[in-house]
Design a protein around this motif. Structure first.
Motif, PDB file in Angstrom:
ATOM      1  N   LEU A  41       0.826  -1.204   0.000  1.00 43.21           N
ATOM      2  CA  LEU A  41       0.000   0.000   0.000  1.00 43.21           C
ATOM      3  C   LEU A  41       0.859   1.253   0.000  1.00 43.21           C
ATOM      4  CD1 LEU A  41      -2.812   1.293   0.192  1.00 43.21           C
ATOM      5  CD2 LEU A  41      -2.629   1.111   2.691  1.00 43.21           C
ATOM      6  N   GLY A  42       1.913   1.233   0.814  1.00 43.15           N
ATOM      7  CA  GLY A  42       2.821   2.378   0.846  1.00 43.15           C
ATOM      8  C   GLY A  42       3.552   2.574  -0.473  1.00 43.15           C
ATOM      9  N   THR A  43       3.932   1.470  -1.116  1.00 41.20           N
ATOM     10  CA  THR A  43       4.602   1.569  -2.416  1.00 41.20           C
ATOM     11  C   THR A  43       3.686   2.189  -3.462  1.00 41.20           C
ATOM     12  OG1 THR A  43       5.893  -0.415  -1.879  1.00 41.20           O
ATOM     13  CG2 THR A  43       5.808   0.253  -4.192  1.00 41.20           C
ATOM     14  N   ALA A  44       2.412   1.838  -3.416  1.00 42.14           N
ATOM     15  CA  ALA A  44       1.457   2.379  -4.388  1.00 42.14           C
ATOM     16  C   ALA A  44       1.150   3.849  -4.135  1.00 42.14           C
ATOM     17  CB  ALA A  44       0.165   1.565  -4.353  1.00 42.14           C
ATOM     18  N   LEU A  45       1.312   4.307  -2.889  1.00 38.35           N
ATOM     19  CA  LEU A  45       0.919   5.671  -2.546  1.00 38.35           C
ATOM     20  C   LEU A  45       2.088   6.635  -2.418  1.00 38.35           C
ATOM     21  CD1 LEU A  45      -1.830   5.021   0.179  1.00 38.35           C
ATOM     22  CD2 LEU A  45      -2.151   5.570  -2.236  1.00 38.35           C
ATOM     23  N   LEU A  46       3.312   6.145  -2.251  1.00 33.77           N
ATOM     24  CA  LEU A  46       4.434   7.026  -1.920  1.00 33.77           C
ATOM     25  C   LEU A  46       4.690   8.074  -3.005  1.00 33.77           C
ATOM     26  CD1 LEU A  46       6.765   7.767  -0.047  1.00 33.77           C
ATOM     27  CD2 LEU A  46       8.175   6.095  -1.265  1.00 33.77           C
ATOM     28  N   TYR A  47       5.118   7.652  -4.165  1.00 34.18           N
ATOM     29  CA  TYR A  47       5.449   8.616  -5.219  1.00 34.18           C
ATOM     30  C   TYR A  47       4.205   9.341  -5.745  1.00 34.18           C
ATOM     31  CZ  TYR A  47       7.293  10.496  -9.576  1.00 34.18           C
ATOM     32  OH  TYR A  47       7.643  11.328 -10.601  1.00 34.18           O
ATOM     33  N   PRO A  48       3.101   8.636  -6.043  1.00 42.83           N
ATOM     34  CA  PRO A  48       1.892   9.361  -6.471  1.00 42.83           C
ATOM     35  C   PRO A  48       1.401  10.341  -5.417  1.00 42.83           C
ATOM     36  CG  PRO A  48       1.686   7.037  -6.975  1.00 42.83           C
ATOM     37  CD  PRO A  48       2.887   7.173  -6.107  1.00 42.83           C
ATOM     38  N   GLY A  49       1.533   9.959  -4.123  1.00 46.49           N
ATOM     39  CA  GLY A  49       1.092  10.858  -3.064  1.00 46.49           C
ATOM     40  C   GLY A  49       1.889  12.145  -3.034  1.00 46.49           C
ATOM     41  N   VAL A  50       3.207  12.034  -3.198  1.00 42.29           N
ATOM     42  CA  VAL A  50       4.042  13.235  -3.248  1.00 42.29           C
ATOM     43  C   VAL A  50       3.646  14.111  -4.430  1.00 42.29           C
ATOM     44  CG1 VAL A  50       6.404  14.072  -3.548  1.00 42.29           C
ATOM     45  CG2 VAL A  50       5.963  12.138  -2.047  1.00 42.29           C
ATOM     46  N   CYS A  51       3.416  13.492  -5.572  1.00 48.06           N
ATOM     47  CA  CYS A  51       3.016  14.249  -6.770  1.00 48.06           C
ATOM     48  C   CYS A  51       1.694  14.975  -6.541  1.00 48.06           C
ATOM     49  CB  CYS A  51       2.897  13.318  -7.973  1.00 48.06           C
ATOM     50  SG  CYS A  51       4.458  12.608  -8.530  1.00 48.06           S
ATOM     51  N   PHE A 109      -6.116   4.566  -8.573  1.00 49.37           N
ATOM     52  CA  PHE A 109      -6.428   3.570  -7.555  1.00 49.37           C
ATOM     53  C   PHE A 109      -7.072   2.324  -8.147  1.00 49.37           C
ATOM     54  CE2 PHE A 109      -6.396   7.577  -5.091  1.00 49.37           C
ATOM     55  CZ  PHE A 109      -5.442   7.231  -4.160  1.00 49.37           C
ATOM     56  N   GLY A 110      -7.789   2.505  -9.264  1.00 52.51           N
ATOM     57  CA  GLY A 110      -8.440   1.357  -9.853  1.00 52.51           C
ATOM     58  C   GLY A 110      -7.514   0.458 -10.629  1.00 52.51           C
ATOM     59  N   ILE A 111      -6.544   1.045 -11.343  1.00 48.27           N
ATOM     60  CA  ILE A 111      -5.633   0.255 -12.181  1.00 48.27           C
ATOM     61  C   ILE A 111      -4.272   0.130 -11.534  1.00 48.27           C
ATOM     62  CG2 ILE A 111      -4.503   0.115 -14.423  1.00 48.27           C
ATOM     63  CD1 ILE A 111      -6.831   1.600 -15.625  1.00 48.27           C
ATOM     64  N   PHE A 112      -3.679   1.272 -11.231  1.00 45.91           N
ATOM     65  CA  PHE A 112      -2.318   1.258 -10.717  1.00 45.91           C
ATOM     66  C   PHE A 112      -2.229   0.512  -9.390  1.00 45.91           C
ATOM     67  CE2 PHE A 112       0.987   3.380  -8.139  1.00 45.91           C
ATOM     68  CZ  PHE A 112       2.103   2.974  -8.862  1.00 45.91           C
ATOM     69  N   GLY A 113      -3.166   0.792  -8.477  1.00 46.33           N
ATOM     70  CA  GLY A 113      -3.136   0.101  -7.185  1.00 46.33           C
ATOM     71  C   GLY A 113      -3.286  -1.409  -7.332  1.00 46.33           C
ATOM     72  N   SER A 114      -4.148  -1.825  -8.263  1.00 48.73           N
ATOM     73  CA  SER A 114      -4.342  -3.257  -8.482  1.00 48.73           C
ATOM     74  C   SER A 114      -3.084  -3.912  -9.041  1.00 48.73           C
ATOM     75  CB  SER A 114      -5.518  -3.484  -9.441  1.00 48.73           C
ATOM     76  OG  SER A 114      -6.703  -2.923  -8.929  1.00 48.73           O
ATOM     77  N   LEU A 115      -2.401  -3.225  -9.963  1.00 49.01           N
ATOM     78  CA  LEU A 115      -1.185  -3.784 -10.544  1.00 49.01           C
ATOM     79  C   LEU A 115      -0.059  -3.868  -9.526  1.00 49.01           C
ATOM     80  CD1 LEU A 115      -1.212  -1.979 -14.023  1.00 49.01           C
ATOM     81  CD2 LEU A 115      -1.768  -4.367 -13.545  1.00 49.01           C
ATOM     82  N   VAL A 116       0.063  -2.855  -8.681  1.00 45.87           N
ATOM     83  CA  VAL A 116       1.089  -2.900  -7.630  1.00 45.87           C
ATOM     84  C   VAL A 116       0.811  -4.047  -6.663  1.00 45.87           C
ATOM     85  CG1 VAL A 116       2.125  -1.644  -5.692  1.00 45.87           C
ATOM     86  CG2 VAL A 116       1.588  -0.437  -7.804  1.00 45.87           C
ATOM     87  N   TYR A 117      -0.451  -4.214  -6.298  1.00 46.68           N
ATOM     88  CA  TYR A 117      -0.801  -5.302  -5.390  1.00 46.68           C
ATOM     89  C   TYR A 117      -0.547  -6.659  -6.046  1.00 46.68           C
ATOM     90  CZ  TYR A 117      -3.485  -7.930  -1.926  1.00 46.68           C
ATOM     91  OH  TYR A 117      -3.857  -8.816  -0.951  1.00 46.68           O
ATOM     92  N   LEU A 118      -0.831  -6.766  -7.341  1.00 44.74           N
ATOM     93  CA  LEU A 118      -0.596  -8.015  -8.059  1.00 44.74           C
ATOM     94  C   LEU A 118       0.896  -8.359  -8.065  1.00 44.74           C
ATOM     95  CD1 LEU A 118      -1.778 -10.294  -9.854  1.00 44.74           C
ATOM     96  CD2 LEU A 118      -1.366  -8.797 -11.827  1.00 44.74           C
ATOM     97  N   GLY A 119       1.739  -7.371  -8.378  1.00 39.54           N
ATOM     98  CA  GLY A 119       3.174  -7.612  -8.366  1.00 39.54           C
ATOM     99  C   GLY A 119       3.700  -7.895  -6.975  1.00 39.54           C
ATOM    100  N   GLY A 120       3.173  -7.186  -5.968  1.00 40.91           N
ATOM    101  CA  GLY A 120       3.609  -7.417  -4.595  1.00 40.91           C
ATOM    102  C   GLY A 120       3.214  -8.790  -4.086  1.00 40.91           C
ATOM    103  N   GLY A 121       2.002  -9.217  -4.423  1.00 41.88           N
ATOM    104  CA  GLY A 121       1.577 -10.546  -3.994  1.00 41.88           C
ATOM    105  C   GLY A 121       2.433 -11.642  -4.599  1.00 41.88           C
TER     106      GLY A 121
END
Length: 634
Positions: free
Chosen positions: A406-416, A449-461
């Motif tokens: 979750l942090g990986t998906a939010l860190l850089y986009p959150g700063v932006c 959140f719909g696409i990028f978050g899902s892809l990050v979670y898929l790779g992390g899992g």
């Protein structure tokens, strides 16, 4: 998720992509001129073309087809009332009469004072500037292949508007059809109060000067003394008559080469590019020789003495003494994994983007497509980001991997997002077209959140299911005390080392900055950018390896963050350079322009820092695993 990708692709590419294939025009065929934004280097705040009281096409909606990148950048193309027919010249065609109120006159004055330019587009080509000039006592027809032309000028306290446009279309004839290979506009100020000045005999003599020799000038060229039509100019007032003339010039330029004069760095300036590339490669060779000396002599001798000796005093010295601590978990390990995962994602995105631009996949006719392409690549590489972050997180024997993803998906986009919101608020307060509507922002967040978050979670899992990375040395249960901890002087040395990766990109960065913040210039030398990027990767890796090796020789095993700091500090030099460029080239007078510039430069510097820091860490990690795998374990 596939449905979301389909929606994005449909919105981004649902419209045609001009500039990919040539378009043939028969004689007399209608050619559409589109208008873009009004832009200024002095404010960096673009405005919609019809923000000023210009002539609009009657009986139709002025909005042209838009893609999502045009909405985000504020570079929206709209229809114009100018009617052009292939190879048919027209003299003094009236467009419309416009009446200006006090507010509209004030808008004109403000934009003239801030040197605003108008930008038109014909067959995917931006409007260059054509004017007559004196150069070394000779008169020439001068062409500036830049983006746009001024809307007016101020002289002795009075304001004058360019209400007439001489439109020059350079065409290539293949025997049957015509192709457009150049587009230039000469703005003139003609007093049309009593009669149409462009129908006068004086104007006819002026038009005949177009048969003189043409000189192509690469901007800027301060040796040119400007000239204008020697008639009565049109003063900014309540009623203005707008006119235009069209001329066609045959050219030997092929369609495939029509962008050569538009792209920044054409002509002799490529010599400077090659010189910068050669200097960068010389720096790489210098660093490589130092690294080769360390690997081939110093480390090889250390490993040989360590493996052959049985005396503890000889074996337990320098970097070999901390083999039981070298893979100890760093402080803030969760944040460390997030940064590395985000960095790998940015590295992949930038490398693929530059590679596709270099091979010509992206057309300069629609530069906004590059933004769409980059964003899509960034989202797709979210799987790589999650995978890398999860792999290192598991190596550190941490358990809350979902929090890490979750942090990986939010860190850089959150700063932006945090930086972008105040920028957009300032731009919106100025009524600039660069302001992103709330609907578009919500759409992007939905995709994020719909696409990028899902892809990050898929790779992390998937990364969490993989076996733990096996390191060549086991970690001691009790941490070893550090005899010579890193002090402020050492951090300063690491900061100085970060200047080397930045130095590799310095010369090319100056061209990119001029293209970004001087709207009259184009940059499309992605081949040089790709070479510089490869040099940047090598330099960042070598600098981090060298500085980390010196750290280990001091028997300090806290190398994780140091390897990121050394190469990543180049982002600080990037931001310092942005300050210098601001004071040397820009010097805005409006707070919104200041926030706009430094906000985006901060994001660019942070991105550059994450990329170089991640490259440095990955190279150092491979280096350390290699040297410690070569010594015998007890």
């Amino acid at each position: 998720m596939l449905a979301f990708l389909t929606i994005l692709l449909a919105w981004g590419y649902g419209f045609n992509i001009p500039g990919i294939l040539p378009r043939d025009y028969p004689e007399g065929h209608h050619i559409e001129i589109q208008v873009r934004e009004l832009h200024s280097t002095e404010t960096q705040l673009p405005f919609d073309y019809y923000y000023l009281n210009f002539c609009k096409p009657e009986g139709m909606n002025v909005a042209a087809n838009e893609n999502i990148a045009e909405i985000l950048t504020g570079d929206q193309r709209e229809k114009s009332p100018y009617f052009i027919e292939m190879n048919i010249e027209k003299i003094c065609v009236k467009v419309c009469d416009k009446k200006n109120n006090k507010e509209q006159i004030a808008n004109f004055k403000w934009m003239i004072d801030n040197n605003y330019y108008a930008s038109w587009v014909l067959d995917g080509l931006p409007s260059g500037l054509r004017k007559f000039a004196k150069f070394e006592r000779n008169e020439y027809k001068v062409s500036f292949y830049q983006d746009g032309f001024p809307i007016g000028y101020r002289l002795k306290g009075k304001y004058y508007v360019f209400n007439h446009a001489n439109i020059f279309v350079k065409v290539y004839f293949d025997g049957e059809n015509w192709r457009i290979v150049g587009f230039l506009v000469e703005p003139l100020s003609l007093n049309n109060d009593a009669s149409m000045s462009c129908l006068s005999e004086n104007f006819s003599r002026y038009i005949n000067i177009t048969k003189m020799k043409q000189e192509i000038i690469l901007p800027p060229d301060e040796m040119i003394e400007s000239m204008n039509y020697e008639g009565l100019p049109q003063e900014l007032q309540k009623e203005i008559v707008y006119t235009y003339s069209t001329f066609f010039e045959k050219s030997d330029i092929k369609w495939a080469s029509r962008w050569d004069m538009y792209t920044y760095g054409a002509g002799s300036k490529t010599d400077v590019h090659w010189l910068s590339i050669i200097n960068s490669f010389a720096l790489v060779l210098f660093l490589s020789s130092i690294i080769a000396h360390i690997l081939c002599r110093t480390i090889r001798n250390d490993i040989s003495n360590y493996n052959d000796s049985t005396e503890l005093e000889i074996r337990e010295t320098g970097w070999k003494q901390i083999r039981g601590e070298i893979f100890r978990r760093p402080a803030y390990a969760n944040l460390f994994c997030m940064i590395i995962g985000s960095g790998v994602q940015l590295i992949c995105t930038s490398f693929v983007g530059l590679g596709c631009a270099y091979i010509g996949f992206l057309s300069p006719s629609y530069r906004e497509i590059f933004l769409i392409f980059t964003f899509i690549m960034y989202m797709l590489f979210g799987t790589v980001s999650g995978y890398v972050s999860a792999r290192f997180y598991k190596m550190f024997e941490l358990k809350r991997w979902k929090i890490n993803i979750l942090g990986t998906a939010l860190l850089y986009p959150g700063v932006c997002i945090v930086v972008f919101i105040p920028i957009n608020a300032c731009v919106m307060s100025e009524e600039s077209s660069a302001a992103v509507p709330f609907t578009a922002m919500f759409f992007w967040l939905f995709l994020w959140f719909g696409i990028f978050g899902s892809l990050v979670y898929l790779g992390g899992g998937y990364g969490n299911l993989k076996d733990t990375i096996s390191n060549p040395c086991k970690v001691n249960k009790i941490p070893r005390p550090i005899s010579f901890p890193v002090n402020l002087r050492m951090h300063f040395v690491y900061f100085l080392a970060g200047s080397l990766p930045f130095g590799c990109m310095f010369m090319e960065l100056s061209y990119v900055m001029k293209s970004m913040w001087h709207h009259t210039l184009f940059y499309y030398l992605f081949g040089f950018s790709l070479l510089c990027y490869i040099v940047l990767i090598i330099t960042s890796a070598e600098v981090s390896i060298l500085m980390t090796y010196l750290l280990l020789c001091r028997e300090d095993y806290r190398w994780w963050w140091i390897s990121v700091e050394v190469a990543g500090s180049s982002g600080i030099y990037f931001f310092i350079y942005a300050f210098g460029y601001y004071y040397a080239e820009l010097n805005f007078s409006r707070i919104s322009s200041f926030v706009f510039y430094f906000g985006y430069m901060f994001l660019a510097s942070a991105t550059f820092s994450v990329i170089t820091g991640t490259i440095g860490f990955l190279a150092t990690f491979v280096f350390i695993r290699t040297i410690y795998s070569l010594i015998k374990s007890d």
